[in-house]
Write a protein that holds these residues in place. Structure first.
Motif, short mmCIF file in Angstrom:
data_model
loop_
_atom_site.label_atom_id
_atom_site.label_comp_id
_atom_site.label_asym_id
_atom_site.label_seq_id
_atom_site.Cartn_x
_atom_site.Cartn_y
_atom_site.Cartn_z
N THR A 1 0.58 -1.22 -0.05
CA THR A 1 0.08 -0.10 -0.16
C THR A 1 0.70 1.15 0.12
OG1 THR A 1 -1.95 -1.01 1.12
CG2 THR A 1 -1.61 1.22 1.29
N ARG A 2 1.86 1.20 0.75
CA ARG A 2 2.62 2.43 1.06
C ARG A 2 3.46 2.44 -0.45
NH1 ARG A 2 6.86 3.34 5.89
NH2 ARG A 2 7.56 5.14 5.70
N PHE A 3 3.98 1.42 -0.86
CA PHE A 3 4.99 1.48 -2.14
C PHE A 3 3.85 2.01 -3.34
CE2 PHE A 3 5.32 -0.98 -6.16
CZ PHE A 3 6.42 -0.52 -6.62
N LEU A 4 2.69 1.54 -3.30
CA LEU A 4 1.75 2.05 -4.52
C LEU A 4 1.34 3.46 -4.24
CD1 LEU A 4 -0.43 -1.28 -4.87
CD2 LEU A 4 1.30 -0.17 -6.55
N GLN A 5 1.33 3.93 -3.13
CA GLN A 5 0.91 5.53 -2.90
C GLN A 5 2.25 6.10 -3.57
OE1 GLN A 5 0.29 5.55 1.24
NE2 GLN A 5 -2.21 5.75 0.78
N TRP A 6 3.29 5.78 -3.06
CA TRP A 6 4.77 6.19 -3.68
C TRP A 6 4.67 6.35 -5.19
CZ3 TRP A 6 8.64 4.41 -6.36
CH2 TRP A 6 9.70 4.97 -6.73
N LEU A 7 4.46 5.28 -5.60
CA LEU A 7 4.41 4.97 -7.28
C LEU A 7 3.25 5.98 -7.75
CD1 LEU A 7 5.89 3.24 -9.18
CD2 LEU A 7 4.07 1.58 -9.26
N HIS A 8 2.33 6.10 -7.11
CA HIS A 8 1.26 6.78 -7.83
C HIS A 8 1.62 8.45 -7.96
CE1 HIS A 8 -2.87 8.97 -8.22
NE2 HIS A 8 -2.43 9.82 -7.26
N MET B 1 2.85 4.72 -14.26
CA MET B 1 3.21 3.26 -14.18
C MET B 1 2.24 2.49 -13.40
SD MET B 1 6.13 1.46 -14.24
CE MET B 1 7.53 2.50 -13.76
N VAL B 2 1.01 3.34 -12.72
CA VAL B 2 -0.22 2.57 -12.08
C VAL B 2 -1.18 2.48 -13.07
CG1 VAL B 2 -2.05 2.96 -10.44
CG2 VAL B 2 0.28 3.67 -9.92
N THR B 3 -1.89 1.35 -13.37
CA THR B 3 -2.69 1.09 -14.43
C THR B 3 -4.10 1.88 -14.17
OG1 THR B 3 -3.72 -0.69 -13.54
CG2 THR B 3 -1.63 -1.01 -14.78
N GLU B 4 -4.50 2.45 -15.33
CA GLU B 4 -5.88 2.92 -15.11
C GLU B 4 -6.96 2.14 -14.70
OE1 GLU B 4 -6.71 6.11 -15.41
OE2 GLU B 4 -4.52 6.60 -15.56
N ASP B 5 -6.90 0.93 -15.04
CA ASP B 5 -8.04 -0.08 -14.61
C ASP B 5 -7.95 -0.05 -13.20
OD1 ASP B 5 -9.21 -0.55 -16.96
OD2 ASP B 5 -7.76 -2.42 -17.37
N PHE B 6 -6.71 -0.18 -12.50
CA PHE B 6 -6.66 -0.34 -11.12
C PHE B 6 -6.85 1.13 -10.44
CE2 PHE B 6 -3.90 -0.32 -7.06
CZ PHE B 6 -4.36 -1.67 -6.46
N ARG B 7 -6.37 2.21 -11.09
CA ARG B 7 -6.83 3.39 -10.44
C ARG B 7 -8.28 3.78 -10.22
NH1 ARG B 7 -2.55 7.13 -10.87
NH2 ARG B 7 -2.00 6.38 -13.06
N PRO C 1 -2.13 -3.92 -10.79
CA PRO C 1 -1.97 -2.73 -10.20
C PRO C 1 -0.97 -1.79 -10.96
CG PRO C 1 -0.73 -4.14 -8.94
CD PRO C 1 -1.67 -5.00 -9.95
N MET C 2 -0.08 -2.31 -11.67
CA MET C 2 1.01 -1.52 -12.23
C MET C 2 1.56 -2.35 -13.36
SD MET C 2 4.02 -2.48 -9.51
CE MET C 2 5.33 -2.79 -10.29
N HIS C 3 2.16 -1.34 -14.11
CA HIS C 3 3.07 -1.89 -15.20
C HIS C 3 4.07 -2.60 -15.13
CE1 HIS C 3 -0.23 -0.24 -17.86
NE2 HIS C 3 0.07 1.33 -17.61
N PHE C 4 4.06 -3.81 -14.78
CA PHE C 4 5.32 -4.77 -14.33
C PHE C 4 6.43 -4.87 -15.42
CE2 PHE C 4 1.66 -6.65 -11.76
CZ PHE C 4 2.46 -6.50 -10.66
#
Length: 218
Positions: free
Chosen positions: A48-55, A61-67, A118-121
């Protein structure tokens, strides 16, 4: 002892041994479940913390479907910048609902009619992950190897949950960086007195201790 008494003693010893083994097996099973649950909770918090930083740092890098499945909240960063940040609750919920099962399907098919990640791996590299680790060091002045190692395990779990495999080159780059982090931690970490160290082991129940003691005294 008579032959009858000996047979009775052997039977009692056998029952006692089986009971002891059963108790130990139950303790082991409970400990495994507890560790698994605690690890999953820790990994989800890290993800969760990582994806917040990535956002914030690499929004593309965060996919629109996930966002689209996330709730946003206005957040003030340490730099003073005001941004829309995905809430921890919505991130944890999305990670839980969209994680793939063994058949490659989302855990909650009603919330996803196709595979959502969640992201473009394929665009993510070791440099991105190590940059995030460096940002944590900047926040806390330092980061211990055990903490960083937990974040690395959480990243591995994120890849696994969404059917991805970390490229060998990326894994090696992260591994080399972590070797240096461990070395630096060993050179700077103060020695912990033996008496205050914790093994985090589940204590032996007194009832089992008594049972085993009685067997040894027979």
């Amino acid at each position: 002892l008579t032959s009858t008494g000996k047979r009775k003693r052997v039977a009692e010893d056998t029952v006692l041994e089986r009971n002891s083994i059963g108790i130990l097996q139950e303790m082991s099973a409970n400990r495994t479940v507890e560790v698994s649950h605690n690890s999953r909770s820790s990994y989800t918090s890290s993800q969760t913390r990582f994806l917040q930083w990535l956002h914030i740092t690499y929004p593309g890098m965060v996919t629109e479907d996930f966002r689209r499945r996330l709730d946003m909240a206005t957040t003030v960063l340490p730099s003073g910048q005001t941004v829309d940040m995905p809430t921890s609750e919505s991130l944890k919920s999305a990670l839980r609902d969209l994680a793939w099962n063994d058949e490659g399907e989302a855990a909650d098919p009603e919330k996803a009619n196709h595979r959502v990640v969640p992201m473009h791996f394929e665009q993510f590299t070791a440099a991105h992950f190590l940059q995030w680790i460096e940002s944590l060091k900047a926040e806390n002045q330092e980061i211990h190897f055990s903490t960083a190692s937990n974040h690395r395990s959480a990243l591995n779990c994120l890849y696994r949950d969404f059917g991805q495999t970390i490229p060998a080159e990326m894994k090696n780059e992260i591994g080399e960086a972590f070797k240096n982090l461990r070395k630096n931690n060993n050179n700077t970490a103060p020695a912990v007195p033996r008496e205050v160290r914790s093994s985090n082991k589940v204590p032996l129940p007194f009832s089992l201790y008594t049972l085993l003691s009685e067997k040894m005294l027979i």
